[in-house]
Structure formats: structure tokens, C-alpha cells
Design a protein around this motif. Sequence first.
Motif, PDB file in Angstrom:
ATOM      1  N   VAL A 134      10.299  11.053  -2.183  1.00  0.00           N
ATOM      2  CA  VAL A 134       9.573   9.859  -2.640  1.00  0.00           C
ATOM      3  C   VAL A 134      10.563   8.741  -2.960  1.00  0.00           C
ATOM      4  O   VAL A 134      10.356   7.579  -2.579  1.00  0.00           O
ATOM      5  CB  VAL A 134       8.684  10.175  -3.866  1.00  0.00           C
ATOM      6  CG1 VAL A 134       8.137   8.907  -4.498  1.00  0.00           C
ATOM      7  CG2 VAL A 134       7.552  11.109  -3.471  1.00  0.00           C
ATOM      8  N   ASN A 135      11.653   9.088  -3.626  1.00  0.00           N
ATOM      9  CA  ASN A 135      12.676   8.085  -3.952  1.00  0.00           C
ATOM     10  C   ASN A 135      13.277   7.482  -2.690  1.00  0.00           C
ATOM     11  O   ASN A 135      13.520   6.270  -2.632  1.00  0.00           O
ATOM     12  CB  ASN A 135      13.773   8.695  -4.821  1.00  0.00           C
ATOM     13  CG  ASN A 135      13.278   9.054  -6.206  1.00  0.00           C
ATOM     14  OD1 ASN A 135      12.225   8.596  -6.647  1.00  0.00           O
ATOM     15  ND2 ASN A 135      14.009   9.895  -6.890  1.00  0.00           N
ATOM     16  N   CYS A 136      13.508   8.298  -1.685  1.00  0.00           N
ATOM     17  CA  CYS A 136      14.034   7.789  -0.408  1.00  0.00           C
ATOM     18  C   CYS A 136      13.032   6.846   0.258  1.00  0.00           C
ATOM     19  O   CYS A 136      13.428   5.805   0.800  1.00  0.00           O
ATOM     20  CB  CYS A 136      14.368   8.938   0.536  1.00  0.00           C
ATOM     21  SG  CYS A 136      15.847   9.851   0.068  1.00  0.00           S
ATOM     22  N   ALA A 137      11.760   7.196   0.218  1.00  0.00           N
ATOM     23  CA  ALA A 137      10.729   6.338   0.804  1.00  0.00           C
ATOM     24  C   ALA A 137      10.671   4.991   0.080  1.00  0.00           C
ATOM     25  O   ALA A 137      10.624   3.929   0.719  1.00  0.00           O
ATOM     26  CB  ALA A 137       9.370   7.029   0.756  1.00  0.00           C
ATOM     27  N   LEU A 138      10.688   5.021  -1.249  1.00  0.00           N
ATOM     28  CA  LEU A 138      10.667   3.769  -2.010  1.00  0.00           C
ATOM     29  C   LEU A 138      11.909   2.931  -1.731  1.00  0.00           C
ATOM     30  O   LEU A 138      11.824   1.707  -1.606  1.00  0.00           O
ATOM     31  CB  LEU A 138      10.546   4.056  -3.509  1.00  0.00           C
ATOM     32  CG  LEU A 138       9.177   4.533  -3.980  1.00  0.00           C
ATOM     33  CD1 LEU A 138       9.227   4.937  -5.448  1.00  0.00           C
ATOM     34  CD2 LEU A 138       8.117   3.478  -3.745  1.00  0.00           C
ATOM     35  N   PHE A 139      13.048   3.591  -1.597  1.00  0.00           N
ATOM     36  CA  PHE A 139      14.275   2.863  -1.290  1.00  0.00           C
ATOM     37  C   PHE A 139      14.203   2.236   0.099  1.00  0.00           C
ATOM     38  O   PHE A 139      14.596   1.077   0.281  1.00  0.00           O
ATOM     39  CB  PHE A 139      15.501   3.769  -1.390  1.00  0.00           C
ATOM     40  CG  PHE A 139      16.770   3.088  -0.976  1.00  0.00           C
ATOM     41  CD1 PHE A 139      17.327   2.095  -1.774  1.00  0.00           C
ATOM     42  CD2 PHE A 139      17.394   3.408   0.215  1.00  0.00           C
ATOM     43  CE1 PHE A 139      18.489   1.439  -1.394  1.00  0.00           C
ATOM     44  CE2 PHE A 139      18.563   2.764   0.602  1.00  0.00           C
ATOM     45  CZ  PHE A 139      19.111   1.775  -0.202  1.00  0.00           C
ATOM     46  N   MET A 167       0.818  -1.190   0.000  1.00  0.00           N
ATOM     47  CA  MET A 167       0.000   0.000   0.000  1.00  0.00           C
ATOM     48  C   MET A 167       0.870   1.267   0.000  1.00  0.00           C
ATOM     49  O   MET A 167       0.610   2.194  -0.740  1.00  0.00           O
ATOM     50  CB  MET A 167      -0.927  -0.019   1.217  1.00  0.00           C
ATOM     51  CG  MET A 167      -1.729   1.246   1.374  1.00  0.00           C
ATOM     52  SD  MET A 167      -2.931   1.449   0.093  1.00  0.00           S
ATOM     53  CE  MET A 167      -4.397   1.522   1.034  1.00  0.00           C
ATOM     54  N   TYR A 168       1.915   1.306   0.847  1.00  0.00           N
ATOM     55  CA  TYR A 168       2.787   2.479   0.918  1.00  0.00           C
ATOM     56  C   TYR A 168       3.533   2.694  -0.393  1.00  0.00           C
ATOM     57  O   TYR A 168       3.757   3.836  -0.797  1.00  0.00           O
ATOM     58  CB  TYR A 168       3.783   2.355   2.070  1.00  0.00           C
ATOM     59  CG  TYR A 168       3.122   2.370   3.432  1.00  0.00           C
ATOM     60  CD1 TYR A 168       2.416   3.483   3.862  1.00  0.00           C
ATOM     61  CD2 TYR A 168       3.194   1.270   4.274  1.00  0.00           C
ATOM     62  CE1 TYR A 168       1.800   3.512   5.091  1.00  0.00           C
ATOM     63  CE2 TYR A 168       2.580   1.282   5.508  1.00  0.00           C
ATOM     64  CZ  TYR A 168       1.880   2.410   5.921  1.00  0.00           C
ATOM     65  OH  TYR A 168       1.277   2.421   7.139  1.00  0.00           O
ATOM     66  N   VAL A 169       3.911   1.594  -1.042  1.00  0.00           N
ATOM     67  CA  VAL A 169       4.622   1.719  -2.317  1.00  0.00           C
ATOM     68  C   VAL A 169       3.707   2.344  -3.357  1.00  0.00           C
ATOM     69  O   VAL A 169       4.127   3.244  -4.095  1.00  0.00           O
ATOM     70  CB  VAL A 169       5.147   0.342  -2.793  1.00  0.00           C
ATOM     71  CG1 VAL A 169       5.668   0.424  -4.210  1.00  0.00           C
ATOM     72  CG2 VAL A 169       6.221  -0.169  -1.849  1.00  0.00           C
ATOM     73  N   LYS A 170       2.481   1.910  -3.403  1.00  0.00           N
ATOM     74  CA  LYS A 170       1.540   2.465  -4.385  1.00  0.00           C
ATOM     75  C   LYS A 170       1.305   3.952  -4.124  1.00  0.00           C
ATOM     76  O   LYS A 170       1.277   4.761  -5.061  1.00  0.00           O
ATOM     77  CB  LYS A 170       0.230   1.677  -4.354  1.00  0.00           C
ATOM     78  CG  LYS A 170       0.357   0.288  -4.953  1.00  0.00           C
ATOM     79  CD  LYS A 170      -0.927  -0.498  -4.794  1.00  0.00           C
ATOM     80  CE  LYS A 170      -0.834  -1.892  -5.349  1.00  0.00           C
ATOM     81  NZ  LYS A 170       0.230  -2.707  -4.835  1.00  0.00           N
ATOM     82  N   ILE A 171       1.164   4.325  -2.863  1.00  0.00           N
ATOM     83  CA  ILE A 171       0.965   5.734  -2.518  1.00  0.00           C
ATOM     84  C   ILE A 171       2.193   6.550  -2.934  1.00  0.00           C
ATOM     85  O   ILE A 171       2.062   7.629  -3.530  1.00  0.00           O
ATOM     86  CB  ILE A 171       0.687   5.893  -1.007  1.00  0.00           C
ATOM     87  CG1 ILE A 171      -0.680   5.297  -0.670  1.00  0.00           C
ATOM     88  CG2 ILE A 171       0.767   7.358  -0.587  1.00  0.00           C
ATOM     89  CD1 ILE A 171      -0.950   5.170   0.819  1.00  0.00           C
ATOM     90  N   ALA A 172       3.379   6.038  -2.644  1.00  0.00           N
ATOM     91  CA  ALA A 172       4.615   6.742  -3.011  1.00  0.00           C
ATOM     92  C   ALA A 172       4.735   6.865  -4.528  1.00  0.00           C
ATOM     93  O   ALA A 172       5.116   7.925  -5.043  1.00  0.00           O
ATOM     94  CB  ALA A 172       5.830   6.032  -2.423  1.00  0.00           C
ATOM     95  N   CYS A 173       4.414   5.799  -5.252  1.00  0.00           N
ATOM     96  CA  CYS A 173       4.505   5.840  -6.719  1.00  0.00           C
ATOM     97  C   CYS A 173       3.518   6.844  -7.308  1.00  0.00           C
ATOM     98  O   CYS A 173       3.864   7.590  -8.235  1.00  0.00           O
ATOM     99  CB  CYS A 173       4.270   4.455  -7.307  1.00  0.00           C
ATOM    100  SG  CYS A 173       5.656   3.336  -7.102  1.00  0.00           S
ATOM    101  N   VAL A 174       2.302   6.859  -6.781  1.00  0.00           N
ATOM    102  CA  VAL A 174       1.314   7.829  -7.276  1.00  0.00           C
ATOM    103  C   VAL A 174       1.786   9.247  -6.956  1.00  0.00           C
ATOM    104  O   VAL A 174       1.689  10.145  -7.803  1.00  0.00           O
ATOM    105  CB  VAL A 174      -0.087   7.538  -6.689  1.00  0.00           C
ATOM    106  CG1 VAL A 174      -1.049   8.682  -6.970  1.00  0.00           C
ATOM    107  CG2 VAL A 174      -0.635   6.229  -7.248  1.00  0.00           C
ATOM    108  N   ALA A 175       2.329   9.454  -5.761  1.00  0.00           N
ATOM    109  CA  ALA A 175       2.871  10.779  -5.414  1.00  0.00           C
ATOM    110  C   ALA A 175       3.999  11.151  -6.370  1.00  0.00           C
ATOM    111  O   ALA A 175       4.058  12.281  -6.868  1.00  0.00           O
ATOM    112  CB  ALA A 175       3.361  10.781  -3.965  1.00  0.00           C
ATOM    113  N   GLY A 176       4.910  10.207  -6.638  1.00  0.00           N
ATOM    114  CA  GLY A 176       6.002  10.455  -7.565  1.00  0.00           C
ATOM    115  C   GLY A 176       5.505  10.775  -8.965  1.00  0.00           C
ATOM    116  O   GLY A 176       6.039  11.669  -9.642  1.00  0.00           O
TER     117      GLY A 176
END
Length: 155
Positions: free
Chosen positions: A133-138, A1-10
Motif C-alpha cells: 500500500v505504501n508503494c502504491a501511494l508513493f 480515487m486510487y489514493v482513497k482506496i489505498a488509504c482505506v486498505a492501509g
Amino acid sequence: MYVKIACVAGLLISVYALWIEVQVYTHSNYLALCDLHQYISCSRVLTSRYSKGFGVIGEVMGQDHPLNQPNCIYGILYYLIYLTLDTMKQSDTVKKIKFSLSLSSIFMSLYLGYLLAFVLVDLCLVCISSYAVNCALFAIALIRYREMMGKAKVS
């Protein structure tokens, strides 16, 4: 779920960055919402020589080379690919690919952040948001990668 939110934000950040670039090039008096000061100007950064092909592709392959696209186009592609990978079955291979992609995005964020701070001497809120966002995904990818490696050692 967090990855999808981060990707949409990105994705939203990258699309907004592209919008700014198009508006600046088509309307000479355009003022972006993120242009707050002489040294806090995303439109100045997003139209600099480093805003296409990371400032490298055009120098090496020529300004008209098809790969010399705005950096935000690469951001859009990155977040779409990452989002697609996140919808797949999370096999070890997919986790490794996501980790590798997110690690490469950290290196690009560091490179672009260096250019932002020390070469352009600017504060681009859109750029910094994409770095976050990149840091969160990493961070998420690193946690999942470590979990995967821990399970591999136990087996």
C-alpha cells in the motif's frame, strides 16, 4: 480515487494488525489468520520488540514513553492524515506534503522490511501488505509530483 482506496486498505490492514496484537496479548492461545507457519507468522512479528516504536523509540526514550506505541497505531495515523490530505484541494503544497509523507513511508517500509527478512527471519503477510500500500501511494504521489514539477518548468 486510487489514493482513497489505498488509504482505506492501509487503514484496514493497520486496524487488523492492532487487533492481532491485542488478541495475542489478551489470549495466550490466539492464532491469527495470517499465522500459517513457523516462519510465516504475523503475530510473532507484531509482538516482537520491533513492533512498538519501530524498535527504536523504546530503546532511546524508554519503554513507557508515550511515543512508544505499536507501529500499527502510527500506520492508522499515517493513512488517516494521507486520506485527509487527499480530500483537500490539491494545491502544490498539498502535493508536496503527500509526496514527502509517502517517501517517508517508503523509508520506513524498507527499514521494517529489512528487520522482517534479516533480523526476525519471518514473512508477515500483514506487514508486506502495508508495504505494498505504501508503494502504491508513493507511486501515485511521485507521478503527481512530477506532473506538478513539469508544469512549473513550463510556466
